[in-house]
Design an enzyme around this catalytic site. Sequence first.
Site, PDB file in Angstrom:
ATOM      1  CG  HIS A  75      -2.063  -0.935   1.125  1.00  8.35           C
ATOM      2  ND1 HIS A  75      -3.163  -0.865   1.938  1.00  8.35           N
ATOM      3  CD2 HIS A  75      -2.284  -1.973   0.287  1.00  8.35           C
ATOM      4  CE1 HIS A  75      -4.017  -1.828   1.621  1.00  8.35           C
ATOM      5  NE2 HIS A  75      -3.500  -2.513   0.619  1.00  8.35           N
ATOM      6  CE1 TYR A 203      -6.916   3.631  10.170  1.00  4.64           C
ATOM      7  CE2 TYR A 203      -6.224   3.975   7.897  1.00  4.64           C
ATOM      8  CZ  TYR A 203      -6.022   3.412   9.140  1.00  4.64           C
ATOM      9  OH  TYR A 203      -4.919   2.618   9.349  1.00  4.64           O
ATOM     10  N   PRO A 295      -5.168  -0.276  18.822  1.00  7.76           N
ATOM     11  CG  PRO A 295      -7.044  -1.533  18.212  1.00  7.76           C
ATOM     12  CD  PRO A 295      -6.418  -0.836  19.387  1.00  7.76           C
ATOM     13  CE  LYS A 299       2.552   3.593  13.908  1.00  7.27           C
ATOM     14  NZ  LYS A 299       3.252   3.588  12.617  1.00  7.27           N
ATOM     15  CE1 TYR A 387      -1.989   4.424   9.178  1.00  8.03           C
ATOM     16  CE2 TYR A 387      -0.689   3.917   7.231  1.00  8.03           C
ATOM     17  CZ  TYR A 387      -1.803   3.683   8.022  1.00  8.03           C
ATOM     18  OH  TYR A 387      -2.710   2.719   7.678  1.00  8.03           O
TER      19      TYR A 387
END
Length: 402
Positions: A75, A203, A295, A299, A387
Site C-alpha cells: 500500500h 478510515y 490498534p 503499531k 504512520y
Amino acid sequence: MKRLTTRVAIVGAGPGGLLLSHLLQLCGVDSIVLERRSRAHVEKRVRAGLLEGGTVDFLREAGLADRLDREGLVHEGFVFRFGARAHRMPFTELTGRTVHMYGQQELVKDLIRARTEAGARLWFDVPDVELRGLETDTPAVRCTVAGEPVEIACDFVAGCDGFHGVSRRSVPPGALTTYERAYPYAWLGVLAQAPPAAEELIYAVHGRGFALHSMRSPAVSRLYLQVAAGESVENWPDERIWKELHTRLDIDGAPELAEGPVLEKSCVALRGFVTEPMSHGRLFLAGDAAHIVPPTAAKGLNLAVADIKVLAAAFREFYETGDRGPLDGYSAACLPGVWQAQEFSDWMSRLLHRPAEGRVFHERLQHARLEAVVHSPAAARNFAENYVGLARERTPARGGRP
C-alpha cells in the site's frame, strides 16, 4: 524431573518469540521456545496485519519474507472518509515508504515453518510455566512438556508471552512501574469472506462512530466498528454488522461495500500500557508483555519486531564479546520508540473516534484536525512519517527515565 540447558529460554511463540529464536540461531546462540497454546491455536489467532516498511526490510534481511513478498499487499496510501467526502493520504509520496498488509497469523506460520525446518526446540501445549532465579546468574524455567516435568537451566529468559503471560507477573511487586490508560470505546472486528471494496484502507469518521475497512487478501476483508466499551459480540448479529458498516462507510460515488459470510468476529478493548523498565535481572520483556497500544495505528506488531531487533543484537554482542552493556541498555534503547508509538496511537484514536461525552465540541475539534491533516502539507507529512514508522525510527534512545 528432566533437566535441560539452553542459552536463552523464550516464553511465548508469537511473532516476537519466534523471531528472536530465529535471529539467535543465525548468530549461533541456542534457545528453547515454550508456548502454552497449541500450534493450531497460535497459527489461527487473527491480529493486526499492517507491517511498516522498516519491519518488512528487517524480515527480508533475516530471510523470512519470501511469502510476504509474494502474497503481501503493498500500500502507498489510504483514504480518510469524513463529512461525506473521501480524502486520500499518499504516505509513500510524502515519505518514500510503503506498508504491507499481511496477517499476523501468516507471519507466525512463516516463522514456525522456519523454526521447524531448522530443527529448533519449539514446544507447544506447555502449561504451568514457572520462572525461577531471575535475580541470580542461574535462572531457570520449570514447565510440563508432554506430561513430563522439565527444568530448563539458562543464561537469560525472554518474556514474549503477551499482556496476560507469566513473564511480567514473575517480577516481584514494585520492581516495575506500569502506566495504563483505558479508552471509553472498543472495536468490533469482523473477518468476512468478501472482496475488499477498495484497494487501500478506509478510515471513516462518522456521527455514529468510527469504522475501518481493511483487507487480508483479494478475497477476504477485515472490518472494524467502534462500539461501547464492554460491548458483547452476542449483541451484533451479522445483519446488524453489515447495516452499520454500510451506514458508516458508504458515501456517494464510492464503490459499495461487498457483503459475504462472516468468518470470525470479536470485541477488542482499546488500552494503552507500558512497563518500565522492560527488564528485571535476567528477564527481558518484549512486545505485548512490555507494552500495549490501541490498534488504531497498527503499531503493536511493529513495536514487537523493533524490540526483538534490539534484544537480539544485545544477545549477540554479549555472546560474542562478553559485553553486557547493550543488554543493560535494552529498556533505554526501546522505550522512547514505545512512547512515541503510544503518543501517535493515542492522537489517532482521538482523531477518529466518537467520544463518550462532550460530543458536539469534540466533533468540531475533530473536523478541524482532519481538515488540517488532509490539506496542510506540513501536517500531512508529519502524520505520514508517524504512520509509516519513520518518526519512531528517528527517536533517539535515552539513558534513564524522563
